[in-house]
Design a protein around this motif. Structure first.
Motif, PDB file in Angstrom:
ATOM      1  N   TYR A   1       0.726  -1.177   0.062  1.00  0.00           N
ATOM      2  CA  TYR A   1      -0.113  -0.072  -0.148  1.00  0.00           C
ATOM      3  C   TYR A   1       0.812   1.334  -0.074  1.00  0.00           C
ATOM      4  O   TYR A   1       0.732   2.298  -0.714  1.00  0.00           O
ATOM      5  N   PHE A   2       2.230   1.327   0.850  1.00  0.00           N
ATOM      6  CA  PHE A   2       2.724   2.437   0.882  1.00  0.00           C
ATOM      7  C   PHE A   2       3.425   2.829  -0.351  1.00  0.00           C
ATOM      8  O   PHE A   2       3.339   3.823  -0.781  1.00  0.00           O
ATOM      9  N   PHE A   3       3.970   1.780  -0.834  1.00  0.00           N
ATOM     10  CA  PHE A   3       4.609   1.877  -2.299  1.00  0.00           C
ATOM     11  C   PHE A   3       3.653   2.328  -3.452  1.00  0.00           C
ATOM     12  O   PHE A   3       4.016   3.196  -4.354  1.00  0.00           O
ATOM     13  N   MET A   4       2.197   1.770  -3.203  1.00  0.00           N
ATOM     14  CA  MET A   4       1.427   2.125  -4.433  1.00  0.00           C
ATOM     15  C   MET A   4       0.958   3.423  -4.074  1.00  0.00           C
ATOM     16  O   MET A   4       0.575   4.067  -5.260  1.00  0.00           O
ATOM     17  N   SER A   5       0.657   3.944  -3.160  1.00  0.00           N
ATOM     18  CA  SER A   5       0.036   5.238  -2.781  1.00  0.00           C
ATOM     19  C   SER A   5       1.027   6.318  -3.081  1.00  0.00           C
ATOM     20  O   SER A   5       0.989   7.537  -3.232  1.00  0.00           O
ATOM     21  N   LYS A   6       2.389   6.020  -3.226  1.00  0.00           N
ATOM     22  CA  LYS A   6       3.511   7.123  -3.775  1.00  0.00           C
ATOM     23  C   LYS A   6       3.660   7.191  -5.185  1.00  0.00           C
ATOM     24  O   LYS A   6       4.629   7.815  -5.678  1.00  0.00           O
TER      25      LYS A   6
ATOM     26  N   ARG B   1      -3.888   9.993  -2.909  1.00  0.00           N
ATOM     27  CA  ARG B   1      -3.319   9.119  -1.804  1.00  0.00           C
ATOM     28  C   ARG B   1      -4.536   7.976  -2.104  1.00  0.00           C
ATOM     29  O   ARG B   1      -5.840   8.437  -2.022  1.00  0.00           O
ATOM     30  N   MET B   2      -4.147   6.631  -1.676  1.00  0.00           N
ATOM     31  CA  MET B   2      -5.244   5.799  -1.967  1.00  0.00           C
ATOM     32  C   MET B   2      -5.811   5.457  -0.677  1.00  0.00           C
ATOM     33  O   MET B   2      -5.439   5.644   0.246  1.00  0.00           O
ATOM     34  N   TYR B   3      -6.969   4.843  -0.900  1.00  0.00           N
ATOM     35  CA  TYR B   3      -7.845   4.424   0.250  1.00  0.00           C
ATOM     36  C   TYR B   3      -6.996   3.335   0.904  1.00  0.00           C
ATOM     37  O   TYR B   3      -6.388   2.466   0.494  1.00  0.00           O
ATOM     38  N   PRO B   4      -6.858   3.518   2.377  1.00  0.00           N
ATOM     39  CA  PRO B   4      -5.974   2.522   2.972  1.00  0.00           C
ATOM     40  C   PRO B   4      -6.858   0.896   3.061  1.00  0.00           C
ATOM     41  O   PRO B   4      -7.144   0.553   4.180  1.00  0.00           O
ATOM     42  N   TRP B   5      -6.727   0.353   1.969  1.00  0.00           N
ATOM     43  CA  TRP B   5      -7.409  -1.009   1.920  1.00  0.00           C
ATOM     44  C   TRP B   5      -6.847  -2.058   2.567  1.00  0.00           C
ATOM     45  O   TRP B   5      -7.437  -2.803   3.256  1.00  0.00           O
ATOM     46  N   PRO B   6      -5.700  -1.882   3.224  1.00  0.00           N
ATOM     47  CA  PRO B   6      -4.988  -3.133   4.128  1.00  0.00           C
ATOM     48  C   PRO B   6      -6.049  -3.071   5.406  1.00  0.00           C
ATOM     49  O   PRO B   6      -5.792  -4.064   6.132  1.00  0.00           O
ATOM     50  N   LEU B   7      -6.811  -1.971   5.627  1.00  0.00           N
ATOM     51  CA  LEU B   7      -7.246  -2.228   6.978  1.00  0.00           C
ATOM     52  C   LEU B   7      -8.407  -3.352   6.995  1.00  0.00           C
ATOM     53  O   LEU B   7      -8.873  -3.943   7.850  1.00  0.00           O
ATOM     54  N   TRP B   8      -9.031  -3.665   5.686  1.00  0.00           N
ATOM     55  CA  TRP B   8     -10.247  -4.498   5.626  1.00  0.00           C
ATOM     56  C   TRP B   8      -9.805  -5.954   5.919  1.00  0.00           C
ATOM     57  O   TRP B   8     -10.146  -6.894   6.771  1.00  0.00           O
ATOM     58  N   PRO B   9      -8.515  -6.555   5.135  1.00  0.00           N
ATOM     59  CA  PRO B   9      -8.293  -7.669   5.516  1.00  0.00           C
ATOM     60  C   PRO B   9      -7.656  -7.973   6.815  1.00  0.00           C
ATOM     61  O   PRO B   9      -7.873  -8.957   7.512  1.00  0.00           O
ATOM     62  N   MET B  10      -7.065  -6.527   7.555  1.00  0.00           N
ATOM     63  CA  MET B  10      -6.662  -6.880   8.942  1.00  0.00           C
ATOM     64  C   MET B  10      -7.648  -7.081   9.744  1.00  0.00           C
ATOM     65  O   MET B  10      -7.839  -7.943  10.763  1.00  0.00           O
TER      66      MET B  10
END
Length: 95
Positions: free
Chosen positions: A37-42, A48-57
């Motif tokens: 996510y960090f590298f894709m959002s940069k 800035r992308m939606y913080p999608w890793p929150l959902w699988p977490m």
């Protein structure tokens, strides 16, 4: 000669070891998601992308919490069944 193993304690130990493996996998995979996510959002192609890793977490975290409670906070099923049986027997006497 090896001493006899307590089967009930052995099952508890196996459940706890399985939980620790599950936790390690959760941490490694979700760390990878956040790095991705960090590298894709940069990237220069947008906001800035939606913080999608929150959902699988969150989803996996619910399963991990359930695994924790079954490994560390478990109630002996035998004694629980015995209490329920006694309760049913007592109800039967009252009727």
């Amino acid at each position: 000669m090896e001493p006899q193993r307590n089967e009930q304690l052995w099952k508890v130990a196996q459940n706890r070891a399985a939980f620790k493996i599950h936790l390690r996998t959760y941490l490694l995979v979700n760390t990878g998601f956040w790095i991705l996510y960090f590298f894709m959002s940069k990237q220069p192609w947008g906001e800035r992308m939606y913080p999608w890793p929150l959902w699988p977490m969150l989803g996996w975290g619910i399963g991990l919490a359930s695994h924790y409670f079954s490994a560390y906070r478990s109630v002996d099923k035998e004694s629980m069944a015995e209490r329920e049986y006694q309760k049913l027997m007592n109800e039967g006497r009252r009727n």
